[in-house]
Design an enzyme around this catalytic site. Structure first.
Site, PDB file in Angstrom:
ATOM      1  N   GLY A   1       0.833  -1.205   0.000  1.00 59.76           N
ATOM      2  CA  GLY A   1       0.000   0.000   0.000  1.00 59.76           C
ATOM      3  C   GLY A   1       0.862   1.248   0.000  1.00 59.76           C
TER       4      GLY A   1
ATOM      5  N   GLN B   1      -2.060   6.720   2.095  1.00 64.99           N
ATOM      6  CA  GLN B   1      -1.812   7.817   3.054  1.00 64.99           C
ATOM      7  C   GLN B   1      -1.039   7.355   4.288  1.00 64.99           C
ATOM      8  OE1 GLN B   1      -5.092   9.627   4.957  1.00 64.99           O
ATOM      9  NE2 GLN B   1      -6.151   7.704   5.352  1.00 64.99           N
ATOM     10  N   ILE B   2      -1.267   6.147   4.782  1.00 65.02           N
ATOM     11  CA  ILE B   2      -0.487   5.702   5.950  1.00 65.02           C
ATOM     12  C   ILE B   2       0.990   5.599   5.572  1.00 65.02           C
ATOM     13  CG2 ILE B   2      -0.068   3.771   7.544  1.00 65.02           C
ATOM     14  CD1 ILE B   2      -3.070   3.237   7.541  1.00 65.02           C
ATOM     15  N   CYS B   3       1.240   5.012   4.407  1.00 59.31           N
ATOM     16  CA  CYS B   3       2.648   4.817   4.018  1.00 59.31           C
ATOM     17  C   CYS B   3       3.377   6.134   3.791  1.00 59.31           C
ATOM     18  CB  CYS B   3       2.724   3.917   2.786  1.00 59.31           C
ATOM     19  SG  CYS B   3       2.321   2.211   3.224  1.00 59.31           S
TER      20      CYS B   3
ATOM     21  N   ARG C   1     -15.367  -1.256  10.221  1.00 61.87           N
ATOM     22  CA  ARG C   1     -14.174  -1.895   9.644  1.00 61.87           C
ATOM     23  C   ARG C   1     -14.496  -3.279   9.105  1.00 61.87           C
ATOM     24  NH1 ARG C   1     -11.872   0.142  14.762  1.00 61.87           N
ATOM     25  NH2 ARG C   1     -11.282   2.281  14.315  1.00 61.87           N
TER      26      ARG C   1
ATOM     27  N   ASN D   1     -11.296  -6.812   1.321  1.00 59.26           N
ATOM     28  CA  ASN D   1      -9.867  -6.948   1.619  1.00 59.26           C
ATOM     29  C   ASN D   1      -9.389  -8.369   1.919  1.00 59.26           C
ATOM     30  OD1 ASN D   1      -9.464  -4.225   1.211  1.00 59.26           O
ATOM     31  ND2 ASN D   1      -9.715  -3.681   3.362  1.00 59.26           N
TER      32      ASN D   1
ATOM     33  N   VAL E   1      -1.792  -4.140   9.103  1.00 58.27           N
ATOM     34  CA  VAL E   1      -2.435  -2.875   9.457  1.00 58.27           C
ATOM     35  C   VAL E   1      -3.782  -2.742   8.735  1.00 58.27           C
ATOM     36  CG1 VAL E   1      -2.200  -0.347   9.313  1.00 58.27           C
ATOM     37  CG2 VAL E   1      -0.206  -1.749   9.892  1.00 58.27           C
TER      38      VAL E   1
ATOM     39  N   ASN F   1      -7.385  -3.058   7.347  1.00 55.91           N
ATOM     40  CA  ASN F   1      -8.591  -3.512   8.060  1.00 55.91           C
ATOM     41  C   ASN F   1      -9.441  -4.484   7.250  1.00 55.91           C
ATOM     42  OD1 ASN F   1      -8.598  -2.272  10.640  1.00 55.91           O
ATOM     43  ND2 ASN F   1      -8.883  -0.288   9.648  1.00 55.91           N
TER      44      ASN F   1
ATOM     45  N   ASP G   1      -5.095   1.660  19.194  1.00 57.79           N
ATOM     46  CA  ASP G   1      -6.065   1.714  20.291  1.00 57.79           C
ATOM     47  C   ASP G   1      -5.336   1.897  21.624  1.00 57.79           C
ATOM     48  OD1 ASP G   1      -8.385   0.860  18.549  1.00 57.79           O
ATOM     49  OD2 ASP G   1      -7.085  -0.871  18.346  1.00 57.79           O
TER      50      ASP G   1
ATOM     51  N   HIS H   1      -9.616  -5.002  16.665  1.00 59.01           N
ATOM     52  CA  HIS H   1      -9.474  -3.569  16.365  1.00 59.01           C
ATOM     53  C   HIS H   1     -10.794  -3.109  15.742  1.00 59.01           C
ATOM     54  CE1 HIS H   1      -7.972   0.252  15.104  1.00 59.01           C
ATOM     55  NE2 HIS H   1      -8.172  -0.026  13.831  1.00 59.01           N
TER      56      HIS H   1
HETATM   57  N1  LIG Z   1      -5.135  -1.323  12.177  1.00 53.32           N
HETATM   58  C1  LIG Z   1      -5.267  -0.010  12.350  1.00 53.32           C
HETATM   59  O1  LIG Z   1      -5.160   0.494  13.491  1.00 53.32           O
HETATM   60  C2  LIG Z   1      -5.534   0.904  11.188  1.00 53.32           C
HETATM   61  C3  LIG Z   1      -5.773   0.382   9.951  1.00 53.32           C
HETATM   62  N2  LIG Z   1      -6.044   1.198   8.877  1.00 53.32           N
HETATM   63  C4  LIG Z   1      -6.286   0.553   7.602  1.00 53.32           C
HETATM   64  O2  LIG Z   1      -5.095   0.610   6.795  1.00 53.32           O
HETATM   65  C5  LIG Z   1      -5.465   0.443   5.425  1.00 53.32           C
HETATM   66  C6  LIG Z   1      -4.754   1.462   4.549  1.00 53.32           C
HETATM   67  O3  LIG Z   1      -5.190   2.753   4.894  1.00 53.32           O
HETATM   68  P1  LIG Z   1      -4.722   4.032   4.048  1.00 53.32           P
HETATM   69  O4  LIG Z   1      -3.263   4.048   3.824  1.00 53.32           O
HETATM   70  O5  LIG Z   1      -5.372   5.187   4.706  1.00 53.32           O
HETATM   71  O6  LIG Z   1      -5.475   3.746   2.675  1.00 53.32           O
HETATM   72  P2  LIG Z   1      -5.198   4.384   1.220  1.00 53.32           P
HETATM   73  O7  LIG Z   1      -6.417   4.137   0.416  1.00 53.32           O
HETATM   74  O8  LIG Z   1      -4.665   5.760   1.343  1.00 53.32           O
HETATM   75  O9  LIG Z   1      -4.013   3.465   0.687  1.00 53.32           O
HETATM   76  C7  LIG Z   1      -4.179   2.104   0.466  1.00 53.32           C
HETATM   77  C8  LIG Z   1      -3.164   1.689  -0.567  1.00 53.32           C
HETATM   78  O10 LIG Z   1      -3.232   0.277  -0.665  1.00 53.32           O
HETATM   79  C9  LIG Z   1      -3.134  -0.048  -2.026  1.00 53.32           C
HETATM   80  N3  LIG Z   1      -3.652  -1.394  -2.256  1.00 53.32           N
HETATM   81  C10 LIG Z   1      -4.936  -1.809  -2.381  1.00 53.32           C
HETATM   82  N4  LIG Z   1      -4.979  -3.115  -2.625  1.00 53.32           N
HETATM   83  C11 LIG Z   1      -3.703  -3.556  -2.627  1.00 53.32           C
HETATM   84  C12 LIG Z   1      -3.090  -4.807  -2.838  1.00 53.32           C
HETATM   85  N5  LIG Z   1      -3.818  -5.902  -3.118  1.00 53.32           N
HETATM   86  N6  LIG Z   1      -1.746  -4.885  -2.758  1.00 53.32           N
HETATM   87  C13 LIG Z   1      -1.001  -3.809  -2.509  1.00 53.32           C
HETATM   88  N7  LIG Z   1      -1.520  -2.580  -2.329  1.00 53.32           N
HETATM   89  C14 LIG Z   1      -2.854  -2.462  -2.381  1.00 53.32           C
HETATM   90  C15 LIG Z   1      -3.917   1.047  -2.737  1.00 53.32           C
HETATM   91  O11 LIG Z   1      -3.594   1.122  -4.118  1.00 53.32           O
HETATM   92  C16 LIG Z   1      -3.432   2.264  -1.950  1.00 53.32           C
HETATM   93  O12 LIG Z   1      -2.228   2.787  -2.500  1.00 53.32           O
HETATM   94  C17 LIG Z   1      -6.990   0.533   5.386  1.00 53.32           C
HETATM   95  O13 LIG Z   1      -7.534  -0.772   5.342  1.00 53.32           O
HETATM   96  C18 LIG Z   1      -7.325   1.191   6.712  1.00 53.32           C
HETATM   97  O14 LIG Z   1      -8.638   0.896   7.136  1.00 53.32           O
HETATM   98  C19 LIG Z   1      -6.064   2.542   9.027  1.00 53.32           C
HETATM   99  C20 LIG Z   1      -5.806   3.125  10.250  1.00 53.32           C
HETATM  100  C21 LIG Z   1      -5.550   2.347  11.425  1.00 53.32           C
HETATM  101  O1  LIG Z   2     -11.216   3.677  11.688  1.00 53.79           O
HETATM  102  C1  LIG Z   2     -10.716   3.314  10.615  1.00 53.79           C
HETATM  103  O2  LIG Z   2     -11.340   2.867   9.652  1.00 53.79           O
HETATM  104  C2  LIG Z   2      -9.226   3.405  10.508  1.00 53.79           C
HETATM  105  C3  LIG Z   2      -8.722   2.764  11.721  1.00 53.79           C
HETATM  106  O3  LIG Z   2      -8.661   1.555  11.819  1.00 53.79           O
HETATM  107  C4  LIG Z   2      -8.522   3.604  12.901  1.00 53.79           C
HETATM  108  O4  LIG Z   2      -8.405   4.833  12.794  1.00 53.79           O
HETATM  109  O5  LIG Z   2      -8.460   3.037  13.994  1.00 53.79           O
END
Ligand SMILES: NC(=O)C1=CN([C@@H]2O[C@H](COP(=O)(O)OP(=O)(O)OC[C@H]3O[C@@H](n4cnc5c(N)ncnc54)[C@H](O)[C@@H]3O)[C@@H](O)[C@H]2O)C=CC1
Ligand SMILES: O=C([O-])CC(=O)C(=O)O
Length: 327
Positions: free
Chosen positions: A12, A16-18, A99, A106, A130, A132, A160, A188
């Protein structure tokens, strides 16, 4: 003589996370200030142009520890001989979604990537999911990577944990570093259980210091549980900097140790605390010597039992929902 570089996969990479995570890995915040790294970046074909932009920026930071960058849309290439992986790539939720609504979008990703890890990663690679719904995605990865040690595939509840730390520290009037023995149990998701019963602040029992069980049950727990939603409502997209920071905390402690302090990691259950074996569930661990061990023997009282049962029931439902995918 510099150390040999560690190979670190990050999926990914255009997301935005990366954008927050990659520079911090490259500047040594995870693996150490004397540890070179090669970044192996995976994203979808349509995102590779954007990844190239991120790569140009990383180059322009001239990080002394950044020993190389691989960009690919092939999971096996991304995971070839890696020491560690941050599995971030997946769809985030938008307003109105939970989520678990991301499960169908996913889950397949983590089956494919679990298989690729199984084939290509070093046998002792440390994997953090990471994307979800992180716990169940990690569960899918464990089932798809049977040749890797089960405990090496983990999911992130550290965000969390950090959210709860911040709220509790503010309420108690102490710094976040003063608090130890906080636990995030379970998923989560809004069912996660932020458990402060064992927590201390500067050696004092935190529940006594705060002296407000109603605030804990009716404000702290729901605030932490709904924080992701509050951020989506305020920012229009899900948390990124704090998620990247939590990923760094999780992996850094796993690699370098937690100095005897408790941290929360979602790890494949060994059946303890009534969590069915294999479910990837938040638990208290202490990290040392490049591995983690569960904090065992904690008392689970009636309130804690009801909270744990709720979050475990959700994890079980999610596991059952992906059973066909794994058959
Ligand atoms: N566990 C946690 O505490 C948290 C988890 N997240 C989750 O992290 C994930 C990513 O979030 P963001 O970076 O904000 O999303 P984003 O939409 O900005 O970036 C996601 C990236 O993943 C890529 N992607 C999609 N499918 C893919 C695949 N099969 N292989 C490789 N890359 C792929 C997309 O092209 C995109 O560049 C989301 O599922 C979000 O819900 C977000 C915040 C906290
Ligand atoms: O809430 C979401 O979808 C993203 C995330 O996992 C968090 O911020 O904890």
């Amino acid at each position: 003589m510099p150390k040999p570089a560690l190979h670190v996969a990050v999926t990914g990479a255009a997301g935005q996370i990366c954008y927050s995570l990659l520079p911090r890995i490259a500047q040594g915040d995870v693996f150490g200030k004397d540890q070179p790294v090669v970044l192996q970046l995976l994203d979808l074909p349509q995102a590779l142009k954007a990844v190239q932009g991120v790569v140009m920026e990383l180059e322009d930071c001239a990080f002394p520890l950044l020993a190389g960058i691989v960009v690919t849309d092939d999971p096996k290439t991304a995971f070839r001989d890696i020491d560690a992986a941050f599995l971030v790539g997946s769809r985030p939720r938008s307003q109105g979604m939970e989520r678990r609504d991301l499960l169908s979008a996913n889950a397949e990703i983590f089956k494919v990537q679990g298989r690729a890890l199984n084939e290509a990663a070093k046998r002792d690679a440390k994997v953090l999911v990471v994307g979800n719904p992180a716990n169940t995605n990690a569960y899918i990865a464990t089932r798809s990577a049977p040749d890797l040690p089960l405990g090496n595939i983990t999911a992130m509840v550290r965000l969390d944990h950090n959210r709860a730390l911040a709220q509790l520290a503010a309420k108690a009037g102490v710094g976040t570093a003063a608090i130890d023995k906080l636990v995030i149990w379970g998923n989560h998701s809004p069912t996660m259980f932020a458990d402060y019963r064992f927590a201390t602040a500067n050696g004092r029992k935190l529940p006594e210091l705060i002296g407000d069980e109603t605030w804990y049950r009716e404000t702290l727990i729901p605030t932490v549980a709904r924080r992701g939603t509050a951020i989506i409502e305020a920012r229009g997209s899900s948390s990124a900097t704090s998620a990247a920071n939590a990923a760094i905390d999780h992996m850094r402690d796993w690699v370098h140790g937690s100095d005897g302090r408790w941290v929360s990691m979602a790890v494949p259950s060994d059946g303890s605390y009534g969590v069915p074996e294999g479910l990837v569930s938040g638990a208290p661990v202490i990290c040392a010597g490049g591995s983690y061990s569960r904090v065992t023997g904690l008392e689970i009282d009636g309130f804690a039992r009801s909270m744990l049962d709720k979050t475990v029931a959700e994890l079980t439902e999610e596991r059952d929902a992906v059973a066909a995918l794994l058959a």
